[in-house]
Design a protein around this motif. Sequence first.
Motif, PDB file in Angstrom:
ATOM      1  N   TYR A 253      -5.640  10.644  -5.266  1.00  0.00           N
ATOM      2  CA  TYR A 253      -5.400   9.634  -6.309  1.00  0.00           C
ATOM      3  C   TYR A 253      -4.380  10.081  -7.356  1.00  0.00           C
ATOM      4  CZ  TYR A 253      -6.368   6.109  -9.905  1.00  0.00           C
ATOM      5  OH  TYR A 253      -6.256   5.109 -10.844  1.00  0.00           O
TER       6      TYR A 253
ATOM      7  N   THR B 173      -0.266  -0.800 -11.348  1.00  0.00           N
ATOM      8  CA  THR B 173      -0.452   0.213 -10.315  1.00  0.00           C
ATOM      9  C   THR B 173      -1.676   1.075 -10.576  1.00  0.00           C
ATOM     10  OG1 THR B 173       1.892   0.297  -9.804  1.00  0.00           O
ATOM     11  CG2 THR B 173       0.603   2.221  -9.230  1.00  0.00           C
TER      12      THR B 173
ATOM     13  N   HIS C 103      -3.676  -6.044  -9.021  1.00  0.00           N
ATOM     14  CA  HIS C 103      -2.299  -5.620  -9.296  1.00  0.00           C
ATOM     15  C   HIS C 103      -1.497  -6.718  -9.992  1.00  0.00           C
ATOM     16  CE1 HIS C 103       1.293  -3.115  -8.275  1.00  0.00           C
ATOM     17  NE2 HIS C 103       1.893  -4.286  -8.398  1.00  0.00           N
TER      18      HIS C 103
ATOM     19  N   THR D 202      -1.128   9.843  -5.680  1.00  0.00           N
ATOM     20  CA  THR D 202      -0.824   8.425  -5.480  1.00  0.00           C
ATOM     21  C   THR D 202      -0.271   7.809  -6.758  1.00  0.00           C
ATOM     22  OG1 THR D 202      -2.554   8.187  -3.798  1.00  0.00           O
ATOM     23  CG2 THR D 202      -1.794   6.172  -4.878  1.00  0.00           C
TER      24      THR D 202
ATOM     25  N   ASP E 262      -4.520   0.897  -7.715  1.00  0.00           N
ATOM     26  CA  ASP E 262      -4.671   2.088  -6.883  1.00  0.00           C
ATOM     27  C   ASP E 262      -6.073   2.667  -6.953  1.00  0.00           C
ATOM     28  OD1 ASP E 262      -2.189   2.051  -5.784  1.00  0.00           O
ATOM     29  OD2 ASP E 262      -1.329   3.585  -7.074  1.00  0.00           O
TER      30      ASP E 262
ATOM     31  N   ASN F 226      -7.264   3.185  -3.169  1.00  0.00           N
ATOM     32  CA  ASN F 226      -7.141   4.537  -2.627  1.00  0.00           C
ATOM     33  C   ASN F 226      -8.127   4.870  -1.505  1.00  0.00           C
ATOM     34  OD1 ASN F 226      -5.253   6.853  -3.705  1.00  0.00           O
ATOM     35  ND2 ASN F 226      -7.111   7.869  -2.990  1.00  0.00           N
TER      36      ASN F 226
ATOM     37  N   THR G   4       3.125   6.066  -7.179  1.00  0.00           N
ATOM     38  CA  THR G   4       3.182   4.613  -7.281  1.00  0.00           C
ATOM     39  C   THR G   4       3.499   4.080  -8.673  1.00  0.00           C
ATOM     40  OG1 THR G   4       0.760   4.572  -7.468  1.00  0.00           O
ATOM     41  CG2 THR G   4       1.703   4.172  -5.288  1.00  0.00           C
TER      42      THR G   4
END
Length: 298
Positions: free
Chosen positions: A172, A125, A94, A175, A129, A133, A179
């Motif tokens: 995902y 992100t 990240h 997400t 992720d 996840n 996110t």
Amino acid sequence: MEVVEEIEYEGLSSNAPLGVSMLAGALAGITEHAVMFPVDVIKTRMQVLAASPAAVYTGIGNAFTRISAAEGAAALWRGVSSVIVGAGPAHAVHFGTYEAVKELAGGNRIGNQWIATSLAGASATIASDALMNPFDVIKQRMQVHESQFRSMWTCARTVYATEGVGAFYISYPTTLTMTVPFTAVQFTVYEQIKRAMNPSGEYAPGTHVIAGGLAGGVAAGVTTPLDVAKTLLQTRGTSHDSEIRQARGMLDAFRIIWQRDGLRGFSRGLSPRVVTFMPSNALCWLSYEFFKVLIRDA
């Protein structure tokens, strides 16, 4: 008399090697998630559409007291191993991606570079992720009321055996829908507050704490409806409700939440989510900047 050279924050931030940013991000991520984990457990339980009255909580204090009394304090830490294992690599990716994209997009130039900062945050992100996840799915399966899992490895094997690899990524798209704007808002608000509070560019831990906390609170509040949908998808395998178990994506989750709880359902877990992200985001940024300085000076 020895003259102590003043450390300039902006110089550290923009010129730190990518490896330093990634290691600092990993350490910051582990610190952030571990410290605030009990509140995250409460948030997850408040978001789940539970059939049992024993799993319905009226607030953070009520949840904390009831979980501790009925299941013991250890229940508030169930699933933390998954976060620790996943958060280090995910946060390394990240922050590494964030610093690299921000530099390429011109975010380290003088002036308000909010477009570059937002792009860097969103890119960070998407990358992190994809890695985090599955660990988040395992964490939430272990956090729910009456979870049968006490080991992340047992949980991972069981989910894979009964639901397949798709169960780790069913949430995902949701997400990312949550996110990407969360991170873009977070980094943009953080950079704006940081520049306003610290125009001289000096290293100032207090600035990171205040800017990080406010940025986290704003981003958490804005994206809570998507987080409720994500929780439904990630915990669907633990539900006794056939409609929830058969949910295939974000639209199904939105429909179920709306039908069962109306508009109010999309604010489930708002208070613990904000309470989690304000201090955890402040701690994350403080830890990130601290570890970056520490590693560079080592």
